[in-house]
Scaffold this motif. Structure first.
Motif, PDB file in Angstrom:
ATOM      1  N   SER A 263       0.830  -1.208   0.000  1.00 48.24           N
ATOM      2  CA  SER A 263       0.000   0.000   0.000  1.00 48.24           C
ATOM      3  C   SER A 263       0.863   1.256   0.000  1.00 48.24           C
ATOM      4  O   SER A 263       0.565   2.234  -0.700  1.00 48.24           O
ATOM      5  N   GLU A 297      -3.375  14.732  11.167  1.00 43.67           N
ATOM      6  CA  GLU A 297      -4.377  13.753  10.738  1.00 43.67           C
ATOM      7  C   GLU A 297      -4.639  12.697  11.814  1.00 43.67           C
ATOM      8  O   GLU A 297      -5.359  11.725  11.576  1.00 43.67           O
ATOM      9  N   ARG A 324      -5.044   0.627   7.547  1.00 45.06           N
ATOM     10  CA  ARG A 324      -5.788   1.303   6.486  1.00 45.06           C
ATOM     11  C   ARG A 324      -5.891   2.808   6.768  1.00 45.06           C
ATOM     12  O   ARG A 324      -5.765   3.628   5.852  1.00 45.06           O
ATOM     13  N   ILE A 325      -6.094   3.158   8.022  1.00 44.36           N
ATOM     14  CA  ILE A 325      -6.167   4.578   8.398  1.00 44.36           C
ATOM     15  C   ILE A 325      -4.823   5.257   8.141  1.00 44.36           C
ATOM     16  O   ILE A 325      -4.770   6.394   7.661  1.00 44.36           O
ATOM     17  N   GLU A 328      -4.450   5.973   4.418  1.00 39.37           N
ATOM     18  CA  GLU A 328      -5.272   7.125   4.023  1.00 39.37           C
ATOM     19  C   GLU A 328      -4.586   8.433   4.405  1.00 39.37           C
ATOM     20  O   GLU A 328      -4.557   9.392   3.629  1.00 39.37           O
ATOM     21  N   SER A 331      -1.600   9.090   2.185  1.00 37.86           N
ATOM     22  CA  SER A 331      -2.058   9.530   0.853  1.00 37.86           C
ATOM     23  C   SER A 331      -2.340  11.032   0.828  1.00 37.86           C
ATOM     24  O   SER A 331      -2.096  11.711  -0.163  1.00 37.86           O
ATOM     25  N   ILE A 332      -2.825  11.533   1.951  1.00 32.63           N
ATOM     26  CA  ILE A 332      -3.133  12.971   2.062  1.00 32.63           C
ATOM     27  C   ILE A 332      -1.863  13.790   2.247  1.00 32.63           C
ATOM     28  O   ILE A 332      -1.684  14.860   1.649  1.00 32.63           O
TER      29      ILE A 332
END
Length: 335
Positions: A263, A297, A324-325, A328, A331-332
């Motif tokens: 990922s 975040e 997964r968090i 995310e 990605s930001i």
């Protein structure tokens, strides 16, 4: 008052409790501390600990319990208030003024810190003749795991040059115990172990080590009395029986580590191949900037500047939903 010149304080993680005191930081996910996300269940009752007497400073029951699991005699075992205490004491015993230690450039900073505090000097030149060689296996923060064969060859080098090997296996229970040298007896070898990572109990503060009885005696003499408190002693005696249960932890960690690695690569970052429960990521940007952005975040990661890697972060492997968090958030925040 004249105080000797001291090295700068070593930067560490473990700041989550301080951050959570801030009202806006209550929901932080801590990916900076590399603990077992799937620890075995240990049955123990802190309220039953007998705190009315001093601990037995020989820690005979504790050493017997450890020795029964690792097939080592009590006189080959030392214990301490966390592995860092034993790192400091080993240096006091083995790295006085006039000695030189080889320490890799990107590894746990307490090795060099402890050598310098003891009066020794440090080199990162592997070809220089030294008195001590430090090795973290698997290495922190890279996650690189060396085979037992490679380390035995390194011991041969130590023997030829008259040096000792300090082998830190703090993460090997969550990596591959078959590559451990815990059953290898050599007068030039000291092996450091920890319960903190494998059982996800950093608050307990317990570390232990294996070595030649003469070295262990010197370490035990140098260690301040009663540094292992009764809570840590009782917990460890119970937890050490669950070492075989860590096989299931390793299986689950490997699955999540593979998910995280793929990922992270898919969003354009460069994860290092890891055999441990953490991943080093080359971010391609200032690590402090990325760390701050992720914290906004709700994600705390390990800024690797203290490892000499100003564009890298280290992330722990956690549960699937938490991982997964993290992806995310990366990605930001990633460039």
């Amino acid at each position: 008052m004249k105080i000797k010149r001291m090295p700068k304080r070593q930067m560490h993680g473990g700041i989550i409790r301080k951050l959570r005191k801030q009202k806006s930081r209550n929901g932080i996910l801590d990916f900076s501390a590399s603990m077992n996300p799937f620890p075995p269940h240990v049955e123990w009752r802190p309220e039953d600990c007998d705190l009315g007497d001093y601990p037995d400073d020989t820690y005979s029951d504790l050493k017997e319990a450890i020795g029964s699991v690792y097939s080592r005699d009590p006189d080959e075992i030392t214990v301490g208030n966390g592995s860092v205490e034993l790192i400091r004491i080993f240096a006091q015993v083995m790295a006085p003024p006039g000695t030189t230690a080889f320490i890799e450039r990107s590894t746990f900073g307490e090795y060099a810190q402890s050598v310098r505090l003891a009066g020794g000097s440090v080199t990162d030149n592997p070809h220089e003749r030294v008195n001590i060689r430090y090795l973290c296996n698997p290495n922190n923060p890279t996650g690189t795991l060396l085979t037992k064969h490679v380390i035995v060859n390194l011991l041969d080098t130590c023997r030829e040059e008259g040096s000792s090997l300090f082998l830190d296996e703090a993460f090997i229970d969550l990596s591959d115990p078959k590559e451990s040298l815990v059953n290898h007896r050599d007068p030039d070898l000291f092996i450091l172990r920890s319960l903190t990572k494998a059982f996800s109990v950093p608050g307990i503060r317990f570390g232990f080590g294996f070595g030649d009885p003469e070295l262990i005696e010197a370490i035990e003499l140098t260690r301040p009395p009663w540094t292992v408190n009764r809570y840590a002693e009782i917990y460890t005696i119970e937890a050490i029986r669950h070492i075989p249960d860590l096989e299931e932890s390793r299986r689950k960690i490997a699955i999540e580590r593979d998910f995280l690695t793929k990922s992270i690569r898919s969003i354009g970052l460069a994860p290092h191949s890891s055999s441990a429960n953490y991943i080093l990521i080359d971010a391609g940007m200032n690590s402090s900037d990325l760390t701050s952005a992720l914290l906004n975040e709700g994600i705390l990661v390990r800024d690797c500047r203290s490892f000499g890697l100003p564009e890298s972060i280290r992330v722990a492997v956690r549960s699937h939903e938490e991982n997964r968090i993290l992806i995310e958030a990366l990605s930001i925040c990633a460039p």
